[in-house]
Design an enzyme around this catalytic site. Structure first.
Site, PDB file in Angstrom:
ATOM      1  N   LYS A  58      37.854  42.198  42.787  1.00  0.00           N
ATOM      2  CA  LYS A  58      37.605  43.294  43.347  1.00  0.00           C
ATOM      3  C   LYS A  58      37.851  43.532  44.887  1.00  0.00           C
ATOM      4  CE  LYS A  58      37.731  43.864  39.651  1.00  0.00           C
ATOM      5  NZ  LYS A  58      37.828  42.953  38.354  1.00  0.00           N
ATOM      6  N   GLY A 190      47.362  40.936  30.255  1.00  0.00           N
ATOM      7  CA  GLY A 190      46.013  41.588  29.872  1.00  0.00           C
ATOM      8  C   GLY A 190      45.121  42.000  31.237  1.00  0.00           C
ATOM      9  N   GLU A 211      54.965  38.987  28.680  1.00  0.00           N
ATOM     10  CA  GLU A 211      54.119  39.318  27.861  1.00  0.00           C
ATOM     11  C   GLU A 211      54.558  39.114  26.409  1.00  0.00           C
ATOM     12  OE1 GLU A 211      50.712  40.326  27.033  1.00  0.00           O
ATOM     13  OE2 GLU A 211      51.311  40.024  25.045  1.00  0.00           O
ATOM     14  N   VAL A 277      46.504  34.047  29.892  1.00  0.00           N
ATOM     15  CA  VAL A 277      46.466  34.481  28.519  1.00  0.00           C
ATOM     16  C   VAL A 277      45.175  34.443  27.912  1.00  0.00           C
ATOM     17  CG1 VAL A 277      48.915  33.361  28.467  1.00  0.00           C
ATOM     18  CG2 VAL A 277      47.016  32.040  28.115  1.00  0.00           C
ATOM     19  N   GLY A 278      44.081  34.658  28.589  1.00  0.00           N
ATOM     20  CA  GLY A 278      42.870  34.657  28.150  1.00  0.00           C
ATOM     21  C   GLY A 278      41.747  33.586  28.388  1.00  0.00           C
ATOM     22  N   ARG A 279      40.821  33.733  27.742  1.00  0.00           N
ATOM     23  CA  ARG A 279      39.771  32.825  28.218  1.00  0.00           C
ATOM     24  C   ARG A 279      39.191  32.352  26.952  1.00  0.00           C
ATOM     25  NH1 ARG A 279      38.155  32.384  33.228  1.00  0.00           N
ATOM     26  NH2 ARG A 279      36.308  31.824  32.920  1.00  0.00           N
ATOM     27  N   ASP A 319      30.117  35.241  27.259  1.00  0.00           N
ATOM     28  CA  ASP A 319      31.239  34.832  27.037  1.00  0.00           C
ATOM     29  C   ASP A 319      31.370  33.508  26.069  1.00  0.00           C
ATOM     30  OD1 ASP A 319      32.177  36.669  28.829  1.00  0.00           O
ATOM     31  OD2 ASP A 319      33.484  35.264  30.095  1.00  0.00           O
ATOM     32  N   HIS A 451      31.747  70.567  41.867  1.00  0.00           N
ATOM     33  CA  HIS A 451      32.929  71.009  42.153  1.00  0.00           C
ATOM     34  C   HIS A 451      33.084  70.900  43.826  1.00  0.00           C
ATOM     35  CE1 HIS A 451      36.808  72.991  42.600  1.00  0.00           C
ATOM     36  NE2 HIS A 451      36.298  73.651  43.713  1.00  0.00           N
TER      37      HIS A 451
HETATM   38  P1  FAD Z   1      30.170  32.867  33.212  1.00  0.00           P
HETATM   39  O1  FAD Z   1      30.144  33.912  34.114  1.00  0.00           O
HETATM   40  O2  FAD Z   1      31.187  31.939  32.835  1.00  0.00           O
HETATM   41  O3  FAD Z   1      28.800  31.873  33.633  1.00  0.00           O
HETATM   42  C1  FAD Z   1      28.533  30.482  32.900  1.00  0.00           C
HETATM   43  C2  FAD Z   1      27.758  29.782  33.879  1.00  0.00           C
HETATM   44  O4  FAD Z   1      27.322  28.533  33.467  1.00  0.00           O
HETATM   45  C3  FAD Z   1      28.881  29.032  34.882  1.00  0.00           C
HETATM   46  O5  FAD Z   1      28.131  29.292  36.201  1.00  0.00           O
HETATM   47  C4  FAD Z   1      28.785  27.671  34.438  1.00  0.00           C
HETATM   48  O6  FAD Z   1      29.152  26.878  35.563  1.00  0.00           O
HETATM   49  C5  FAD Z   1      27.529  27.565  33.975  1.00  0.00           C
HETATM   50  N1  FAD Z   1      27.196  26.128  32.867  1.00  0.00           N
HETATM   51  C6  FAD Z   1      28.186  26.358  31.633  1.00  0.00           C
HETATM   52  N2  FAD Z   1      27.693  25.020  31.118  1.00  0.00           N
HETATM   53  C7  FAD Z   1      26.625  24.352  31.973  1.00  0.00           C
HETATM   54  C8  FAD Z   1      25.783  23.407  31.675  1.00  0.00           C
HETATM   55  N3  FAD Z   1      25.838  22.607  30.636  1.00  0.00           N
HETATM   56  N4  FAD Z   1      24.871  23.093  32.535  1.00  0.00           N
HETATM   57  C9  FAD Z   1      24.734  23.936  33.617  1.00  0.00           C
HETATM   58  N5  FAD Z   1      25.636  24.944  33.841  1.00  0.00           N
HETATM   59  C10 FAD Z   1      26.437  25.175  32.848  1.00  0.00           C
HETATM   60  N6  FAD Z   1      33.910  41.315  33.513  1.00  0.00           N
HETATM   61  C11 FAD Z   1      33.664  42.531  34.106  1.00  0.00           C
HETATM   62  O7  FAD Z   1      33.005  42.974  33.080  1.00  0.00           O
HETATM   63  N7  FAD Z   1      34.300  43.043  34.982  1.00  0.00           N
HETATM   64  C12 FAD Z   1      35.440  42.634  35.765  1.00  0.00           C
HETATM   65  O8  FAD Z   1      35.832  43.352  36.513  1.00  0.00           O
HETATM   66  C13 FAD Z   1      35.657  41.478  35.411  1.00  0.00           C
HETATM   67  N8  FAD Z   1      36.800  40.905  36.106  1.00  0.00           N
HETATM   68  C14 FAD Z   1      37.210  39.535  36.073  1.00  0.00           C
HETATM   69  C15 FAD Z   1      38.056  39.008  36.553  1.00  0.00           C
HETATM   70  C16 FAD Z   1      38.431  37.661  36.728  1.00  0.00           C
HETATM   71  C17 FAD Z   1      39.688  37.031  37.070  1.00  0.00           C
HETATM   72  C18 FAD Z   1      37.734  36.920  35.327  1.00  0.00           C
HETATM   73  C19 FAD Z   1      38.132  35.519  35.084  1.00  0.00           C
HETATM   74  C20 FAD Z   1      36.952  37.322  34.579  1.00  0.00           C
HETATM   75  C21 FAD Z   1      36.562  38.826  34.888  1.00  0.00           C
HETATM   76  N9  FAD Z   1      35.407  39.280  34.063  1.00  0.00           N
HETATM   77  C22 FAD Z   1      35.030  40.651  34.496  1.00  0.00           C
HETATM   78  C23 FAD Z   1      34.914  38.703  32.944  1.00  0.00           C
HETATM   79  C24 FAD Z   1      33.517  38.257  33.297  1.00  0.00           C
HETATM   80  O9  FAD Z   1      33.499  37.253  34.693  1.00  0.00           O
HETATM   81  C25 FAD Z   1      32.686  37.396  32.402  1.00  0.00           C
HETATM   82  O10 FAD Z   1      32.850  38.215  31.134  1.00  0.00           O
HETATM   83  C26 FAD Z   1      31.211  36.850  32.570  1.00  0.00           C
HETATM   84  O11 FAD Z   1      31.193  36.163  33.638  1.00  0.00           O
HETATM   85  C27 FAD Z   1      30.795  36.221  31.527  1.00  0.00           C
HETATM   86  O12 FAD Z   1      29.381  35.826  31.918  1.00  0.00           O
HETATM   87  P2  FAD Z   1      28.697  34.496  31.398  1.00  0.00           P
HETATM   88  O13 FAD Z   1      27.246  34.417  32.209  1.00  0.00           O
HETATM   89  O14 FAD Z   1      28.599  34.541  29.972  1.00  0.00           O
HETATM   90  O15 FAD Z   1      29.552  33.457  31.730  1.00  0.00           O
HETATM   91  P1  AMP Z   2      43.932  38.861  27.731  1.00  0.00           P
HETATM   92  O1  AMP Z   2      43.446  37.978  26.662  1.00  0.00           O
HETATM   93  O2  AMP Z   2      43.504  40.382  27.905  1.00  0.00           O
HETATM   94  O3  AMP Z   2      43.651  38.159  29.005  1.00  0.00           O
HETATM   95  O4  AMP Z   2      45.417  38.762  27.608  1.00  0.00           O
HETATM   96  C1  AMP Z   2      46.341  37.784  27.619  1.00  0.00           C
HETATM   97  C2  AMP Z   2      47.645  38.138  27.126  1.00  0.00           C
HETATM   98  O5  AMP Z   2      48.708  36.890  27.041  1.00  0.00           O
HETATM   99  C3  AMP Z   2      47.719  38.760  25.664  1.00  0.00           C
HETATM  100  O6  AMP Z   2      48.313  39.792  25.690  1.00  0.00           O
HETATM  101  C4  AMP Z   2      48.753  37.703  25.083  1.00  0.00           C
HETATM  102  O7  AMP Z   2      49.504  38.560  24.136  1.00  0.00           O
HETATM  103  C5  AMP Z   2      49.558  37.162  26.129  1.00  0.00           C
HETATM  104  N1  AMP Z   2      50.177  35.843  25.743  1.00  0.00           N
HETATM  105  C6  AMP Z   2      49.605  34.689  25.487  1.00  0.00           C
HETATM  106  N2  AMP Z   2      50.436  33.694  25.414  1.00  0.00           N
HETATM  107  C7  AMP Z   2      51.604  34.010  25.935  1.00  0.00           C
HETATM  108  C8  AMP Z   2      52.876  33.489  26.332  1.00  0.00           C
HETATM  109  N3  AMP Z   2      53.220  31.883  26.077  1.00  0.00           N
HETATM  110  N4  AMP Z   2      53.941  34.048  26.711  1.00  0.00           N
HETATM  111  C9  AMP Z   2      53.419  35.513  27.044  1.00  0.00           C
HETATM  112  N5  AMP Z   2      52.352  36.132  26.858  1.00  0.00           N
HETATM  113  C10 AMP Z   2      51.429  35.469  26.312  1.00  0.00           C
END
Ligand code: FAD
Ligand code: AMP
Length: 474
Positions: A58, A190, A211, A277-279, A319, A451
């Site tokens: 952001k 995505g 995509e 392509v996702g997490r 997550d 408004h």
């Molecule tokens: P994480 O934030 O991944 O935290 C997990 C923590 O645990 C990490 O610090 C990791 O190092 C630590 N950890 C893991 N294993 C161990 C271990 N064994 N010992 C000690 N520490 C450990 N979500 C939104 O809602 N709004 C947004 O605008 C948004 N923007 C995003 C933009 C990007 C580029 C990305 C990548 C993600 C975004 N997300 C957004 C998703 C959001 O970041 C995640 O959903 C959120 O961080 C998940 O929180 P979490 O605490 O489950 O995991």
């Molecule tokens: P998100 O999970 O919302 O971050 O979106 C990831 C997107 O990546 C999804 O819409 C998938 O369809 C797309 N995707 C995954 N693998 C591939 C690939 N090899 N080439 C193009 N798009 C992809």
């Protein structure tokens, strides 16, 4: 000696740190362990969200928005500037400062709330014991009456397209590029691909987004996705649907990409390639073999509806488990679990979790899309209102987008709210509240909205469900 706690939280992302603070506030003796190291070499609690996710993205979206507006929209206000330039290092430095301020803030909050923080990697052993390999070098052992796993997620790597941190990058690399790449390839249209693609496009990169799916933004309501595609194309984001990236490799200082389209294979060349392509859930080193916690086929920690794992008094959230990968979902799941541990009621309704994409225009929604209601055979009414007919949107130079509301045809209960437009991320909140209280579109229509505000578009969309909108022909 083993330190004993009521609750040990592993991971200090939005799931873990919020849960730890809430638990301490409720009087539980709480420890939280996190392994993240900031750019300054210090502990950096806050997880993906604060370090390499929500907040830094952001910060860059805001910086790049100012740059873009200065070049493209300020002239209509009578504002002109010569020799506008972007100092990427300053922009990245500003982002790093915000990250440091927030991660430092969590350390302060831990101290103030008496959460004991350990900087290191934790492994859950048998019988609620946790070993911590501290960054300082010492290993320690803790014991918890309850354990909360909040280890988060990492980017998915496409087999054969390995991240190298410089040319083939994930979000971490894309938040730290040191100069504007002439051509940026993005795999995945995505949320992350669109947000980070927008940042670099606004700064001057030619951005191509690949995509694999034929449909753009299939998770969003179809009308919103259609409008979004139109707006992004106007911004020169080249979104190639139905296009699968098959392979990519670095040659010299270029990334050569092979794509598969309906017209056959094609080779393209980029200065950087962002793979978005996702997490996937991250559990490496987290679970000792005999700790009793099971993973699903997808590698997520298996939990029931109360976030309880297959081991008694061991919970998992955020997550690392099923459900949307969103920071606010992660935090609220943690609060609910802690409430249950403390003998209170813990509740989280997945249907009222808002989704936001922070592009321009922003996209936000909650509840069901029109296509979901159709698939579920639910009778509904729809009402919409364009921002082009909203005074505040016009005054603010943001006429693009609309509000679309969906309500039950019989009861009028609000079932879904879909917004594309300026400040959609904030506007969605009143729809979330309405849905959480099972309110109706009539409730929204009867509420007084200030408004001139953008929120009047929500009001008008609610009125439009009954064909009573004032500022549009119904
Ligand atoms: P994480 O934030 O991944 O935290 C997990 C923590 O645990 C990490 O610090 C990791 O190092 C630590 N950890 C893991 N294993 C161990 C271990 N064994 N010992 C000690 N520490 C450990 N979500 C939104 O809602 N709004 C947004 O605008 C948004 N923007 C995003 C933009 C990007 C580029 C990305 C990548 C993600 C975004 N997300 C957004 C998703 C959001 O970041 C995640 O959903 C959120 O961080 C998940 O929180 P979490 O605490 O489950 O995991
Ligand atoms: P998100 O999970 O919302 O971050 O979106 C990831 C997107 O990546 C999804 O819409 C998938 O369809 C797309 N995707 C995954 N693998 C591939 C690939 N090899 N080439 C193009 N798009 C992809």
């Amino acid at each position: 000696m083993t330190d004993k706690f009521d609750l040990i939280v592993i991971g200090a992302g939005p799931a873990g740190y919020v849960a730890a603070i809430h638990a301490a506030q409720l009087g539980l003796k709480t420890a939280c362990i996190d392994k993240s190291i900031g750019k300054d070499g210090q502990a950096a609690p806050g997880g993906t969200c604060l370090n390499v996710g929500c907040i830094p993205s952001k910060a860059l979206l805001d910086s790049s928005k100012h740059y873009d507006h200065l070049q493209h929209t300020y002239a209509e206000h009578g504002i002109s500037a010569d020799n506008v330039s972007m100092n990427v290092a300053t922009m990245i430095g500003r982002k790093d400062k915000i990250v440091k301020q927030l991660t430092g803030g969590i350390s302060q909050l831990f101290k103030a709330n008496k959460v004991t923080f350990f900087h290191g990697t934790a492994t859950l052993e048998k019988d609620h014991r946790v070993t911590v390999n501290q960054i300082s070098g010492d290993a320690i052992e803790l014991e918890g009456k309850n354990i909360l796993l909040a280890s988060g997620s990492v980017s998915i790597e496409i087999p054969g397209i390995a991240f190298d941190g410089e040319y083939i990058i994930d979000n971490i690399g894309a938040l730290d590029i040191d100069s504007v790449p002439k051509r940026l390839g993005v795999i995945g249209a995505g949320v992350i691909g669109l947000e980070l693609g927008s940042v670099w496009s606004r700064l001057g990169s030619e951005v191509t987004i690949f995509e694999a799916l034929p449909e753009f933004l299939g998770v969003a309501d179809k009308d919103i996705a259609k409008l979004a595609a139109r707006e992004f194309r106007k911004q020169k984001l080249d979104i190639k649907l139905n296009t699968m990236v098959k392979s990519a490799g670095v040659k010299g200082q270029q990334v050569e990409v092979t794509i598969d389209t309906k017209d056959g294979e094609q080779q393209l060349s980029f200065d950087r390639l962002l793979v978005a392509v996702g997490r996937k859930a991250f559990t490496e080193g987290l679970l000792a073999e005999d700790c009793g916690v099971k993973l699903s086929d997808r590698g997520q920690i298996e939990v029931d509806d109360n976030c309880l794992t297959s081991s008694a008094n061991v919970y998992a959230i955020g997550d690392a488990v099923r459900g949307p990968m969103l920071a606010h979902k992660a935090s609220e799941e943690g609060v609910a679990v802690v409430n249950r541990i403390a003998g209170k009621h813990g509740h989280l309704d997945f249907n009222t979790i808002p989704w936001v994409i922070y592009t321009e225009p922003e996209i936000a929604w909650v509840g069901k899309t029109e296509q979901q209601l159709e698939a579920d055979g639910i009778e509904y009414k729809s009402g919409s209102f364009p921002f082009a007919a909203n005074g505040r949107a016009l005054a603010g130079g943001a006429p693009a987008g609309m509000v679309k509301l969906l309500a039950d045809a019989t009861t009028d209960e609000l079932l879904g709210a879909h917004i594309i437009g300026a400040n959609a991320s904030e506007l969605i909140a009143e729809c979330v509240v309405t849905m959480e209280f099972h309110g109706s579109s009539e409730d929204l229509a009867l509420i007084v909205h200030a408004h001139p505000t953008l929120s009047e578009a929500v009001h008008e969309a609610a009125l439009n469900i009954h064909k009573h909108a004032i500022h549009r022909v119904n």
